[in-house]
Enzyme design. Structure first.
Site, mmCIF file in Angstrom:
data_model
loop_
_atom_site.group_PDB
_atom_site.id
_atom_site.type_symbol
_atom_site.label_atom_id
_atom_site.label_comp_id
_atom_site.label_asym_id
_atom_site.label_seq_id
_atom_site.Cartn_x
_atom_site.Cartn_y
_atom_site.Cartn_z
ATOM 1 N N GLU A 187 48.002 56.836 40.689
ATOM 2 C CA GLU A 187 47.338 55.657 41.387
ATOM 3 C C GLU A 187 47.154 54.718 40.398
ATOM 4 O OE1 GLU A 187 43.997 57.792 42.609
ATOM 5 O OE2 GLU A 187 44.629 58.798 44.121
ATOM 6 N N PRO A 188 47.899 54.024 39.768
ATOM 7 C CA PRO A 188 47.690 53.055 38.765
ATOM 8 C C PRO A 188 47.234 51.450 39.338
ATOM 9 C CG PRO A 188 49.910 53.245 38.963
ATOM 10 C CD PRO A 188 49.367 54.409 39.738
ATOM 11 N N GLY A 189 45.997 51.103 38.726
ATOM 12 C CA GLY A 189 45.872 49.669 39.190
ATOM 13 C C GLY A 189 46.089 48.858 38.124
ATOM 14 N N ARG A 193 34.338 40.983 34.632
ATOM 15 C CA ARG A 193 34.762 41.930 33.768
ATOM 16 C C ARG A 193 33.746 42.069 32.403
ATOM 17 N NH1 ARG A 193 38.530 43.961 31.861
ATOM 18 N NH2 ARG A 193 38.018 46.213 32.507
ATOM 19 N N TYR A 201 31.283 44.894 32.463
ATOM 20 C CA TYR A 201 31.748 45.985 31.671
ATOM 21 C C TYR A 201 31.665 45.549 29.981
ATOM 22 C CZ TYR A 201 33.603 47.396 36.060
ATOM 23 O OH TYR A 201 33.903 47.626 37.502
ATOM 24 N N CYS A 233 24.866 29.638 36.705
ATOM 25 C CA CYS A 233 23.435 29.477 36.203
ATOM 26 C C CYS A 233 22.909 31.014 36.055
ATOM 27 C CB CYS A 233 22.478 28.842 37.181
ATOM 28 S SG CYS A 233 22.834 26.813 36.963
ATOM 29 N N GLU A 234 23.574 31.491 34.956
ATOM 30 C CA GLU A 234 23.300 32.955 34.568
ATOM 31 C C GLU A 234 24.183 33.055 33.325
ATOM 32 O OE1 GLU A 234 22.111 36.187 36.146
ATOM 33 O OE2 GLU A 234 22.678 34.747 37.834
ATOM 34 N N TYR A 242 41.189 43.555 38.789
ATOM 35 C CA TYR A 242 39.511 43.319 38.634
ATOM 36 C C TYR A 242 39.217 41.941 38.440
ATOM 37 C CZ TYR A 242 40.650 48.429 38.922
ATOM 38 O OH TYR A 242 40.941 49.703 39.298
#
Ligand SMILES: *Cc1c(COP(=O)(O)O)cnc(C)c1O
Length: 422
Positions: free
Chosen positions: A280-282, A319, A323, A349-350, A377
């Site tokens: 099941e590769p993404g 990401r 992560y 604004c972050e 992703y």
């Protein structure tokens, strides 16, 4: 392995005469035509990744189920399906998108977790290959369907694997799968309701570089398979890692395919017949095939850092912040400029650092930066945070560009909002 390395370079963006090209098309021209920020996907790179997988696992009857949560654009699903991939869907809506893209229900592996049982019933109604991830669902499934509809079972092998804790799904505290220690409960329910289990599934996380982890998972499944006489497939999930920067460790799929192939054959022998191997590769299929092209709005030197502020941010590519993922960034407007250190940040604004302390060819306001490995992703995790529009998606296929999703408009931000009577 050698072949893979050549492919990887061949399909990467190339620098020719001071211009960055994908399939011979200038990235600048794409940015000019579709505006920035823009996601650009190299369809040929995706297809070549599918071929790599088919070659690597050629020892077994292989089925590739593309994990569409990594990139759920229906044109991409259509392309991958036409090149032999089925789909791994984690929600009923993903399954519906895949059906809409022409994938048949039987080719969709439905692996939801934590869903209401009604969502699993919908999966059955749509004819999906249903994979159950908890005892409660298995019991309800048994009561309702008995032996009349097959199912797979997602097991948690209690192996810690994957890039980091957040993307590891098979360790003992993970919410995913039925614990291998609860196998007696699984078997009790199966015999009580005559449940027809046709597949065993493990997915232990993302970015697993050690071949041994996959082999160990497969061994666990082989070890318990004799308790499941009507199996049709063994699904080892995914987590195949690609390179995010030069020198990165990656999953050696050829080494894995060879070793797994050998173990699988021995297993067939013991089990009494051949089963399909599902993966099941993404990320492996689409990560490297995608770029996010952004424009530098502001160059902001401070006493400590020089920021390159771009027209995107964590709303489009989360990401790096979520992560701590490293995405290589290239200044495609100034390939020969002298190199300096920049921190590339978004306009949200972050704190939305896309890349800290990067050595880039001198960045000037108006320059275009390409953020690599944005295929997986990237868009699928994008949001409208700060009420900004999500970017368009452009597919490069057979040397031509096609818009496969439009940029959001103000109507998209207002859609579904209802003005209160005040
Ligand atoms: C996310 C996911 C995958 C894909 O993982 P990648 O690291 O992108 O290859 C495969 N299977 C399941 C069940 C998933 O949830």
């Amino acid at each position: 392995m050698v072949i893979y390395a050549i492919f990887a370079q061949f399909f990467d963006m190339e620098l020719i005469d001071g211009k960055y090209l994908v399939q011979g098309i200038g990235l600048h021209a794409i940015a000019q035509e579709y505006g920035t920020p823009v996601y650009v996907y190299d369809g040929h790179k995706m297809v070549s990744q599918l071929h790599n997988l088919k070659n690597a696992f050629s020892e077994n009857p292989l089925k590739i189920k593309f994990a569409m949560k990594s990139l759920s654009n229906i044109s991409i699903l259509k392309l991958l399906h036409q090149h032999g991939a089925g789909i791994d869907a984690v929600s009923i809506n993903e399954a519906r998108l895949a059906l809409g893209a022409g994938v048949t229900g039987a080719d969709i592996n439905f692996t939801p977790n934590g869903v209401d049982f009604s969502e699993i019933e919908e999966g059955v109604d749509l004819g999906l290959s249903v994979n159950l991830d908890n005892l409660s669902a298995l019991e309800k499934f048994g009561k309702k369907y008995g032996a009349s509809y097959p199912c797979g079972i997602r097991l948690n092998p209690h192996i810690m694997a994957g890039g980091n804790y957040k993307i590891s799904t098979g360790h003992s505290n993970s919410k995913f799968g039925i614990s291998i220690y609860q196998l007696p409960d699984v078997l009790r329910l199966i015999s009580q309701y005559k449940i027809n289990v046709t597949g065993l599934h493990i997915h232990t996380g993302s970015e697993i570089t050690e071949t041994d982890v996959f082999l160990k998972m497969a061994e666990i499944l082989f070890g318990i398979a004799s308790d499941f006489p009507s199996l049709k497939f063994i699904d080892i999930g995914s987590g195949f890692k690609v390179a995010y920067k030069e020198g990165d460790h990656t999953t050696n799929i050829y080494d894995l395919g060879l070793k797994l192939g050998k173990n699988f054959k021995e297993f067939y022998h013991r089990y009494g017949r051949q089963l399909e191997l599902w993966i099941e590769p993404g990320k492996y299929v689409v990560s490297e095939a995608g770029l996010l092209i952004v424009k530098v709005n502001v160059v902001k030197p401070t006493p400590s850092v020089t920021f390159a502020g771009v027209d995107s941010g964590l709303n489009h590519l989360i990401r790096p912040m979520m992560y701590d993922a490293y995405h290589e960034i290239v200044n495609i407007s100034n390939p020969t400029g002298s190199q300096k250190i920049y921190t590339v940040v978004g306009n949200i604004c972050e704190t939305d650092t896309l890349g800290a302390d990067r050595k880039l060819n001198e960045v000037r306001e108006g320059d275009l930066l390409a953020i690599k490995n944005a295929g997986a992703y990237g868009y699928s995790m994008a949001s409208n945070y700060n009420s900004r529009f999500r970017p368009p998606e452009v597919l490069v296929w057979k040397g031509k560009t096609q818009l496969i999703r439009k940029r959001d408009t103000l109507d998209d931000l207002l859609r579904n909002q209802v003005v209160a009577e005040i």
